[in-house]
Design a protein around this motif. Structure first.
Motif, PDB file in Angstrom:
ATOM      1  N   SER A  54     104.121 -22.593  62.428  1.00  0.00           N
ATOM      2  CA  SER A  54     104.504 -22.954  63.801  1.00  0.00           C
ATOM      3  C   SER A  54     105.297 -24.253  63.801  1.00  0.00           C
ATOM      4  O   SER A  54     105.190 -25.075  62.888  1.00  0.00           O
ATOM      5  CB  SER A  54     103.260 -23.089  64.684  1.00  0.00           C
ATOM      6  OG  SER A  54     102.403 -24.104  64.198  1.00  0.00           O
ATOM      7  N   GLY A  62     106.271 -14.026  68.127  1.00  0.00           N
ATOM      8  CA  GLY A  62     105.882 -14.034  69.536  1.00  0.00           C
ATOM      9  C   GLY A  62     106.720 -13.102  70.384  1.00  0.00           C
ATOM     10  O   GLY A  62     106.353 -12.785  71.519  1.00  0.00           O
ATOM     11  N   GLN A  67     102.306  -4.081  69.183  1.00  0.00           N
ATOM     12  CA  GLN A  67     101.376  -4.939  68.448  1.00  0.00           C
ATOM     13  C   GLN A  67     100.184  -4.171  67.888  1.00  0.00           C
ATOM     14  O   GLN A  67      99.681  -4.479  66.807  1.00  0.00           O
ATOM     15  CB  GLN A  67     100.906  -6.088  69.345  1.00  0.00           C
ATOM     16  CG  GLN A  67     102.001  -7.079  69.674  1.00  0.00           C
ATOM     17  CD  GLN A  67     101.561  -8.141  70.654  1.00  0.00           C
ATOM     18  OE1 GLN A  67     100.371  -8.401  70.838  1.00  0.00           O
ATOM     19  NE2 GLN A  67     102.534  -8.773  71.313  1.00  0.00           N
ATOM     20  N   LEU A 102     101.300 -19.095  71.035  1.00  0.00           N
ATOM     21  CA  LEU A 102     100.663 -17.778  71.006  1.00  0.00           C
ATOM     22  C   LEU A 102      99.303 -17.802  71.700  1.00  0.00           C
ATOM     23  O   LEU A 102      98.904 -16.811  72.311  1.00  0.00           O
ATOM     24  CB  LEU A 102     100.511 -17.299  69.563  1.00  0.00           C
ATOM     25  CG  LEU A 102     101.805 -16.971  68.804  1.00  0.00           C
ATOM     26  CD1 LEU A 102     101.475 -16.335  67.462  1.00  0.00           C
ATOM     27  CD2 LEU A 102     102.712 -16.056  69.615  1.00  0.00           C
ATOM     28  N   LYS A 103      98.593 -18.914  71.578  1.00  0.00           N
ATOM     29  CA  LYS A 103      97.280 -19.000  72.223  1.00  0.00           C
ATOM     30  C   LYS A 103      97.427 -18.866  73.738  1.00  0.00           C
ATOM     31  O   LYS A 103      96.633 -18.181  74.397  1.00  0.00           O
ATOM     32  CB  LYS A 103      96.609 -20.326  71.868  1.00  0.00           C
ATOM     33  CG  LYS A 103      95.150 -20.394  72.288  1.00  0.00           C
ATOM     34  CD  LYS A 103      94.478 -21.626  71.711  1.00  0.00           C
ATOM     35  CE  LYS A 103      92.991 -21.628  72.048  1.00  0.00           C
ATOM     36  NZ  LYS A 103      92.305 -22.819  71.476  1.00  0.00           N
ATOM     37  N   VAL A 140      98.132 -15.296  74.565  1.00  0.00           N
ATOM     38  CA  VAL A 140      96.899 -14.499  74.535  1.00  0.00           C
ATOM     39  C   VAL A 140      96.169 -14.607  75.875  1.00  0.00           C
ATOM     40  O   VAL A 140      95.731 -13.607  76.451  1.00  0.00           O
ATOM     41  CB  VAL A 140      95.984 -14.958  73.376  1.00  0.00           C
ATOM     42  CG1 VAL A 140      94.588 -14.352  73.515  1.00  0.00           C
ATOM     43  CG2 VAL A 140      96.588 -14.562  72.034  1.00  0.00           C
ATOM     44  N   PHE A 195      99.948 -11.300  74.447  1.00  0.00           N
ATOM     45  CA  PHE A 195      99.809 -11.147  73.007  1.00  0.00           C
ATOM     46  C   PHE A 195      98.359 -10.780  72.710  1.00  0.00           C
ATOM     47  O   PHE A 195      97.440 -11.356  73.290  1.00  0.00           O
ATOM     48  CB  PHE A 195     100.182 -12.444  72.283  1.00  0.00           C
ATOM     49  CG  PHE A 195     100.591 -12.253  70.849  1.00  0.00           C
ATOM     50  CD1 PHE A 195     101.907 -11.986  70.518  1.00  0.00           C
ATOM     51  CD2 PHE A 195      99.652 -12.315  69.814  1.00  0.00           C
ATOM     52  CE1 PHE A 195     102.294 -11.795  69.197  1.00  0.00           C
ATOM     53  CE2 PHE A 195     100.019 -12.125  68.503  1.00  0.00           C
ATOM     54  CZ  PHE A 195     101.350 -11.863  68.187  1.00  0.00           C
ATOM     55  N   GLU A 242      94.782 -10.638  71.294  1.00  0.00           N
ATOM     56  CA  GLU A 242      93.924 -11.660  70.700  1.00  0.00           C
ATOM     57  C   GLU A 242      93.547 -11.302  69.274  1.00  0.00           C
ATOM     58  O   GLU A 242      93.537 -12.169  68.385  1.00  0.00           O
ATOM     59  CB  GLU A 242      92.662 -11.837  71.552  1.00  0.00           C
ATOM     60  CG  GLU A 242      91.752 -12.950  71.048  1.00  0.00           C
ATOM     61  CD  GLU A 242      90.574 -13.195  71.964  1.00  0.00           C
ATOM     62  OE1 GLU A 242      90.006 -14.300  71.902  1.00  0.00           O
ATOM     63  OE2 GLU A 242      90.221 -12.278  72.738  1.00  0.00           O
ATOM     64  N   TYR A 274      96.423 -11.968  67.030  1.00  0.00           N
ATOM     65  CA  TYR A 274      96.613 -13.423  66.928  1.00  0.00           C
ATOM     66  C   TYR A 274      95.726 -14.017  65.832  1.00  0.00           C
ATOM     67  O   TYR A 274      96.189 -14.785  64.980  1.00  0.00           O
ATOM     68  CB  TYR A 274      96.290 -14.054  68.282  1.00  0.00           C
ATOM     69  CG  TYR A 274      96.181 -15.566  68.298  1.00  0.00           C
ATOM     70  CD1 TYR A 274      97.282 -16.370  68.032  1.00  0.00           C
ATOM     71  CD2 TYR A 274      94.969 -16.186  68.595  1.00  0.00           C
ATOM     72  CE1 TYR A 274      97.181 -17.756  68.060  1.00  0.00           C
ATOM     73  CE2 TYR A 274      94.857 -17.565  68.630  1.00  0.00           C
ATOM     74  CZ  TYR A 274      95.967 -18.342  68.357  1.00  0.00           C
ATOM     75  OH  TYR A 274      95.868 -19.709  68.381  1.00  0.00           O
ATOM     76  N   TYR A 275      94.444 -13.632  65.822  1.00  0.00           N
ATOM     77  CA  TYR A 275      93.532 -14.171  64.820  1.00  0.00           C
ATOM     78  C   TYR A 275      93.843 -13.625  63.429  1.00  0.00           C
ATOM     79  O   TYR A 275      93.640 -14.308  62.427  1.00  0.00           O
ATOM     80  CB  TYR A 275      92.082 -13.884  65.200  1.00  0.00           C
ATOM     81  CG  TYR A 275      91.586 -14.797  66.302  1.00  0.00           C
ATOM     82  CD1 TYR A 275      91.527 -16.171  66.105  1.00  0.00           C
ATOM     83  CD2 TYR A 275      91.190 -14.297  67.542  1.00  0.00           C
ATOM     84  CE1 TYR A 275      91.087 -17.021  67.105  1.00  0.00           C
ATOM     85  CE2 TYR A 275      90.752 -15.138  68.548  1.00  0.00           C
ATOM     86  CZ  TYR A 275      90.701 -16.501  68.325  1.00  0.00           C
ATOM     87  OH  TYR A 275      90.278 -17.343  69.312  1.00  0.00           O
ATOM     88  N   LYS A 329      96.831 -15.755  62.004  1.00  0.00           N
ATOM     89  CA  LYS A 329      96.655 -17.178  61.695  1.00  0.00           C
ATOM     90  C   LYS A 329      95.385 -17.437  60.886  1.00  0.00           C
ATOM     91  O   LYS A 329      94.603 -18.320  61.198  1.00  0.00           O
ATOM     92  CB  LYS A 329      96.686 -18.013  62.963  1.00  0.00           C
ATOM     93  CG  LYS A 329      95.615 -17.716  63.988  1.00  0.00           C
ATOM     94  CD  LYS A 329      95.698 -18.665  65.168  1.00  0.00           C
ATOM     95  CE  LYS A 329      95.488 -20.082  64.746  1.00  0.00           C
ATOM     96  NZ  LYS A 329      95.547 -21.046  65.857  1.00  0.00           N
ATOM     97  N   GLU A 380      97.106 -21.648  59.471  1.00  0.00           N
ATOM     98  CA  GLU A 380      98.277 -22.072  60.248  1.00  0.00           C
ATOM     99  C   GLU A 380      98.889 -23.311  59.634  1.00  0.00           C
ATOM    100  O   GLU A 380      98.181 -24.263  59.284  1.00  0.00           O
ATOM    101  CB  GLU A 380      97.915 -22.341  61.706  1.00  0.00           C
ATOM    102  CG  GLU A 380      99.125 -22.723  62.544  1.00  0.00           C
ATOM    103  CD  GLU A 380      98.831 -22.840  64.030  1.00  0.00           C
ATOM    104  OE1 GLU A 380      99.775 -23.089  64.798  1.00  0.00           O
ATOM    105  OE2 GLU A 380      97.666 -22.679  64.422  1.00  0.00           O
TER     106      GLU A 380
END
Length: 466
Positions: free
Chosen positions: A166, A241, A248, A283-284, A287, A292, A294, A297-298, A301, A304
């Motif tokens: 990021s 993103g 997704q 991204l958080k 979410v 996006f 969740e 996302y996890y 990352k 990160e």
């Protein structure tokens, strides 16, 4: 007690904290306790820890949300998850996100000691050695912040964890991803780049997984997807993103199962690839806004890596400038150029909202303008960079000699003091303006907001040569 043996316990149960602290202090460790996630993060910012014992159920949130924040720190302590819940899915997820181990309450003190001591032994062996072996030809700089980033790069190169890079636009996220790949066990295989921002929703799955001839209108031949191309290598997905929400789920499935089916194919395929993604978006926040997934996302990352903007690592600018001047001159097949102190000073003063990408473009501009000259000076830089440098100079507080030295009762009049101050300020302003504009009268007039004749009058008044 040495920082190398500092342990932080983040758990809302004070009795557990006291009990664990009492037991593991006997092994010579220094223990700090925090009873909320927020206070735990604050303590991490205040000092370096080798191990963090992290409870999943905290009064101000889920411990899993803190795990990426802890792991992305430059000192990257090992994290041991503590929980009273027999939640095996959380256990598995915490390991994929970079936790050292997972232990369920109630636990044996001896078992916890063994896990802690192993983690500390590992930390002490790799402490300060991560960056030394790294082949970092793409990453220039020795500042504290870039070294923190490189420490995480070195750690990620030794594993196969999914990495999310990021940072702001232009900070060099692809170069960080390439450095990870070239220092990993996969370095002899392909590094495949996919820019998610240029994909249309209708072609995403075909681009990722490939397709058979005739699978859809326009599929006039077989196509191998990037997932297959990256087999045994690394797939770098930039601007992740921008991946549409509708696509997704399909991508999450391949991360979980490592199998996929090209469009129009009957048989599934497998691909053993390492995934690195990058984004300049939050991204958080996406979410939370349901833009996006969740779970994806996890997955992305597990580790990160944050790249600081150039304005936060200005000590690296002179080395970056020399590196890119040499590189650009070689590409243009001209002799490399020296850089004047004023040239470098102007580069360092600039805030670089476009980061390294903007710096490279600026240097190339200067080389083209000063192509026939052996040294680059400030006047070779674009006008906006010179003006920015001038504005910062004018904001400085210059020391003024006291006007009343030597006076007792025989004080000057207020008008004399006022005229003297104006004279000194105007002269200093004009000298700074002339140097920043390289004597360009039109530019000086524009910045000062006065007429050309007034500029000439003031230069003559203060005996400043043109």
């Amino acid at each position: 007690m040495s920082d190398l043996n500092k342990i932080l316990i983040i758990d809302d149960d004070e009795s557990i904290c006291r009990m664990v602290a009492k037991q593991i202090k006997s092994d010579g460790h220094h223990i700090d306790c925090a009873y909320t996630g927020k206070s735990g993060i604050r303590k991490l910012k205040e000092g370096a820890y080798k191990v963090v014992l992290l409870d999943l159920c905290l009064p101000d949130g889920n411990g899993l949300d803190l795990l990426p924040q802890i792991k992305k720190r430059g000192d990257s302590p090992e994290v041991i998850i503590l929980t009273g819940n027999a939640d095996h899915s959380s256990a598995a997820l915490s390991i994929t996100m970079g936790a050292w181990d997972y232990i369920q309450k109630p636990f044996s003190t001896e078992e916890l000691k063994v896990i802690i001591n192993r983690a500390i032994t590992y930390q002490n062996k790799k402490r300060y050695n991560d960056v030394n072996w790294l082949d970092r030809k793409h990453i220039i700089g020795e500042s504290r912040k870039i070294k923190q980033t490189l420490n995480l790069v070195a750690q990620s190169a030794q594993s196969d964890l999914n990495v999310l890079v990021s940072g702001e636009t232009g900070t060099g996220k692809e170069l960080i991803a390439l450095t990870i790949h070239e220092n990993s066990a996969r370095k002899d295989n392909d590094f495949i780049v996919l820019d998610c921002s240029i994909l249309t929703e209708s072609l995403i799955e075909s681009t990722l997984f490939g397709h058979k001839k005739g699978a859809f209108t326009g599929a006039i031949q077989n196509r191998i997807g990037v997932v297959e191309q990256a087999h045994q290598g690394t797939l770098f997905m930039d601007e992740v993103g921008e991946l549409p929400l509708s696509s997704q789920k399909a991508f999450l499935r391949i991360l979980q199962e490592r199998s996929y089916r090209p469009l129009g194919a009957k048989q599934t395929k497998t691909s053993n690839f390492r995934l690195i993604t990058a984004t300049n978006r939050d991204l958080k926040k996406m979410v939370k806004e349901k833009n996006f997934r969740e779970d994806l996302y996890y997955r992305l990352k597990s580790l990160e890596i944050y790249i600081p903007p150039l304005r936060e690592r200005k000590d690296d600018i002179p080395k970056l400038a020399v590196f890119y001047v040499t590189k650009i001159c070689a590409r243009l097949k001209i002799q490399s150029k020296k850089l004047s102190p004023e040239f470098l000073e102007a580069l360092v003063k600039n805030d670089w909202p476009g980061n390294i990408r903007e710096l490279i473009n600026t240097i190339e501009h200067a080389i083209v303008i000063g192509r026939s000259e052996p040294v680059l000076y400030q006047h070779h830089l674009p006008e906006n960079i010179r003006i920015s440098s001038l504005q910062k100079d004018l904001k400085k507080e210059y020391p003024v000699e006291p006007l009343f030295n030597g006076y007792t009762t025989d004080m000057p009049s207020l008008q004399t003091v006022r005229d003297t101050a104006i004279y000194e300020a105007e002269k200093k302003y004009l000298e700074t303006l002339k140097n920043a504009c390289n004597g360009n009268i039109a530019l000086m007039q524009k910045k000062a907001g006065i007429s050309r004749s007034r500029i000439y009058y003031l230069l003559k008044k203060y005996n400043i040569s043109r």
